[in-house]
Design a protein around this motif. Structure first.
Motif, PDB file in Angstrom:
ATOM      1  N   THR A   1       0.802  -1.218   0.000  1.00  0.00           N
ATOM      2  CA  THR A   1       0.000   0.000   0.000  1.00  0.00           C
ATOM      3  C   THR A   1       0.836   1.270   0.000  1.00  0.00           C
ATOM      4  N   HIS A   2       2.117   1.175   0.430  1.00  0.00           N
ATOM      5  CA  HIS A   2       2.993   2.350   0.414  1.00  0.00           C
ATOM      6  C   HIS A   2       4.452   1.923   0.508  1.00  0.00           C
ATOM      7  N   ILE A   3       5.362   2.820   0.152  1.00  0.00           N
ATOM      8  CA  ILE A   3       6.785   2.496   0.079  1.00  0.00           C
ATOM      9  C   ILE A   3       7.369   2.158   1.450  1.00  0.00           C
ATOM     10  N   ASP A   4       6.878   2.790   2.514  1.00  0.00           N
ATOM     11  CA  ASP A   4       7.387   2.494   3.855  1.00  0.00           C
ATOM     12  C   ASP A   4       7.128   1.033   4.234  1.00  0.00           C
ATOM     13  N   GLN A   5       5.994   0.514   3.829  1.00  0.00           N
ATOM     14  CA  GLN A   5       5.658  -0.885   4.097  1.00  0.00           C
ATOM     15  C   GLN A   5       6.649  -1.803   3.383  1.00  0.00           C
ATOM     16  N   VAL A   6       6.954  -1.520   2.132  1.00  0.00           N
ATOM     17  CA  VAL A   6       7.886  -2.328   1.347  1.00  0.00           C
ATOM     18  C   VAL A   6       9.278  -2.304   1.980  1.00  0.00           C
TER      19      VAL A   6
END
Length: 87
Positions: free
Chosen positions: A65-70
């Motif tokens: 859902t967002h780059i921080d999660q990845v």
């Protein structure tokens, strides 16, 4: 030219991690446990043993859902003691 990962991805999207670790029974459970913390869902990872059977390669796909999660998942998967590499 350096390209950042967040410039290549459009969220939400499917994102596959490939984790290589020691061929121990707890490897899959630990990987799925870390993924569940950041991307709850029902996962069926693909597991492939190495030619000598000392390591397993696990592929698991999440709905990012967002780059921080990845990025957080890259770090936390790499922090598992028996994991040797995360791609």
């Amino acid at each position: 030219m350096k390209t950042k990962l967040n410039e290549l991805l459009e969220f939400p999207c499917s994102f596959t991690y490939k984790i290589m670790g020691e061929a121990k029974p707890e490897l899959v459970d630990e990987v799925v446990g870390v993924v569940q913390k950041h991307a709850p869902g029902d996962y069926t990872p693909t597991i492939k043993p190495s030619s000598k059977g000392n390591y397993h390669s696990i592929s698991i796909t999440i709905n990012a859902t967002h780059i921080d999660q990845v990025e957080t998942l890259y770090k936390e998967l790499g922090d598992i003691d028996i994991v040797r590499m995360v791609l």
